[in-house]
Scaffold this motif. Structure first.
Motif, PDB file in Angstrom:
ATOM      1  N   SER A   1      20.598   8.189  53.700  1.00 25.30           N
ATOM      2  CA  SER A   1      21.016   9.146  52.670  1.00 25.30           C
ATOM      3  C   SER A   1      22.509   9.466  52.657  1.00 25.30           C
ATOM      4  O   SER A   1      23.075   9.604  51.564  1.00 25.30           O
ATOM      5  N   PRO A   2      23.208   9.574  53.785  1.00 28.20           N
ATOM      6  CA  PRO A   2      24.644   9.852  53.682  1.00 28.20           C
ATOM      7  C   PRO A   2      25.415   8.727  52.978  1.00 28.20           C
ATOM      8  O   PRO A   2      26.327   9.003  52.191  1.00 28.20           O
ATOM      9  N   TYR A   3      25.032   7.495  53.242  1.00 31.33           N
ATOM     10  CA  TYR A   3      25.693   6.355  52.602  1.00 31.33           C
ATOM     11  C   TYR A   3      25.378   6.318  51.107  1.00 31.33           C
ATOM     12  O   TYR A   3      26.268   6.103  50.288  1.00 31.33           O
ATOM     13  N   VAL A   4      24.103   6.540  50.797  1.00 25.32           N
ATOM     14  CA  VAL A   4      23.691   6.552  49.390  1.00 25.32           C
ATOM     15  C   VAL A   4      24.418   7.672  48.649  1.00 25.32           C
ATOM     16  O   VAL A   4      24.898   7.479  47.523  1.00 25.32           O
ATOM     17  N   ASP A   5      24.526   8.849  49.278  1.00 22.91           N
ATOM     18  CA  ASP A   5      25.208   9.986  48.646  1.00 22.91           C
ATOM     19  C   ASP A   5      26.670   9.656  48.336  1.00 22.91           C
ATOM     20  O   ASP A   5      27.170   9.975  47.248  1.00 22.91           O
ATOM     21  N   ILE A   6      27.358   9.027  49.281  1.00 21.49           N
ATOM     22  CA  ILE A   6      28.761   8.665  49.063  1.00 21.49           C
ATOM     23  C   ILE A   6      28.887   7.704  47.891  1.00 21.49           C
ATOM     24  O   ILE A   6      29.731   7.884  47.008  1.00 21.49           O
ATOM     25  N   VAL A   7      28.023   6.701  47.859  1.00 21.95           N
ATOM     26  CA  VAL A   7      28.088   5.712  46.773  1.00 21.95           C
ATOM     27  C   VAL A   7      27.703   6.357  45.446  1.00 21.95           C
ATOM     28  O   VAL A   7      28.357   6.116  44.424  1.00 21.95           O
ATOM     29  N   GLU A   8      26.666   7.190  45.439  1.00 14.16           N
ATOM     30  CA  GLU A   8      26.258   7.854  44.195  1.00 14.16           C
ATOM     31  C   GLU A   8      27.359   8.769  43.662  1.00 14.16           C
ATOM     32  O   GLU A   8      27.603   8.818  42.453  1.00 14.16           O
ATOM     33  N   ASN A   9      28.028   9.505  44.553  1.00 15.82           N
ATOM     34  CA  ASN A   9      29.136  10.358  44.116  1.00 15.82           C
ATOM     35  C   ASN A   9      30.275   9.529  43.531  1.00 15.82           C
ATOM     36  O   ASN A   9      30.887   9.920  42.534  1.00 15.82           O
ATOM     37  N   ALA A  10      30.550   8.389  44.150  1.00 10.92           N
ATOM     38  CA  ALA A  10      31.587   7.496  43.611  1.00 10.92           C
ATOM     39  C   ALA A  10      31.180   6.984  42.237  1.00 10.92           C
ATOM     40  O   ALA A  10      32.006   6.913  41.323  1.00 10.92           O
ATOM     41  N   ILE A  11      29.904   6.634  42.076  1.00  8.58           N
ATOM     42  CA  ILE A  11      29.411   6.141  40.777  1.00  8.58           C
ATOM     43  C   ILE A  11      29.611   7.206  39.699  1.00  8.58           C
ATOM     44  O   ILE A  11      30.083   6.911  38.599  1.00  8.58           O
ATOM     45  N   VAL A  12      29.272   8.442  40.013  1.00  2.00           N
ATOM     46  CA  VAL A  12      29.441   9.543  39.049  1.00  2.00           C
ATOM     47  C   VAL A  12      30.911   9.686  38.651  1.00  2.00           C
ATOM     48  O   VAL A  12      31.251   9.814  37.465  1.00  2.00           O
ATOM     49  N   THR A  13      31.791   9.637  39.626  1.00  2.12           N
ATOM     50  CA  THR A  13      33.229   9.786  39.365  1.00  2.12           C
ATOM     51  C   THR A  13      33.760   8.603  38.553  1.00  2.12           C
ATOM     52  O   THR A  13      34.527   8.795  37.598  1.00  2.12           O
ATOM     53  N   VAL A  14      33.349   7.396  38.895  1.00  2.00           N
ATOM     54  CA  VAL A  14      33.786   6.205  38.154  1.00  2.00           C
ATOM     55  C   VAL A  14      33.302   6.295  36.710  1.00  2.00           C
ATOM     56  O   VAL A  14      34.066   6.023  35.773  1.00  2.00           O
ATOM     57  N   ARG A  15      32.058   6.671  36.502  1.00  2.00           N
ATOM     58  CA  ARG A  15      31.521   6.792  35.131  1.00  2.00           C
ATOM     59  C   ARG A  15      32.307   7.815  34.320  1.00  2.00           C
ATOM     60  O   ARG A  15      32.603   7.601  33.147  1.00  2.00           O
ATOM     61  N   LYS A  16      32.645   8.936  34.942  1.00  2.00           N
ATOM     62  CA  LYS A  16      33.427   9.979  34.253  1.00  2.00           C
ATOM     63  C   LYS A  16      34.811   9.444  33.880  1.00  2.00           C
ATOM     64  O   LYS A  16      35.268   9.599  32.740  1.00  2.00           O
ATOM     65  N   ASP A  17      35.468   8.780  34.819  1.00  2.00           N
ATOM     66  CA  ASP A  17      36.802   8.234  34.557  1.00  2.00           C
ATOM     67  C   ASP A  17      36.750   7.123  33.512  1.00  2.00           C
ATOM     68  O   ASP A  17      37.640   7.021  32.663  1.00  2.00           O
TER      69      ASP A  17
END
Length: 120
Positions: free
Chosen positions: A41-57
């Motif tokens: 879960s910590p790894y998945v959380d980091i990647v998911e947060n990055a995905i959210v930020t990339v999508r927003k940008d």
């Protein structure tokens, strides 16, 4: 010589690189979920947060391109180069990108987005 101002060129390149980065992050998330990590879960959380930020940008970049009527399209790819068409204020320009440079820049962005989201 390009007629595209540096600010708009940076946004065009953001719209060029972020879809590549998004594809990598989504694929890596699946690999992490399927991997033999003891605690995933910590790894998945980091990647998911990055995905959210990339999508927003990416959405911000695409909104700017749409507002300014700038179009971007990949038109040709070979082993060494990828050619993109940029239509800016009715003028079409072709830009060649060296594939290793595309990969290296995408890796740089991957590091930035993962660090940004892991540090808060």
């Amino acid at each position: 010589m390009t007629r595209i101002p540096e600010n708009d060129r940076e946004i065009i390149e953001t719209a060029l690189y972020l879809p590549m980065l998004l594809k990598i992050l989504e694929r890596d998330k699946v690999l992490i979920e399927q991997g033999s990590f003891k605690i995933k879960s910590p790894y998945v959380d980091i990647v998911e947060n990055a995905i959210v930020t990339v999508r927003k940008d990416l959405k911000n970049a695409e909104d700017h391109l749409h507002k300014e009527k700038i179009k971007l399209a990949e038109i040709k790819r070979d082993a060494d180069f990828t050619m993109y068409s940029f239509i800016y204020k009715g003028v079409e320009e072709h830009h060649n990108y060296f594939n290793p440079r595309l990969r290296n820049r995408t890796e740089e962005l991957l590091r930035l987005y993962l660090q940004k989201d892991s540090t808060g």
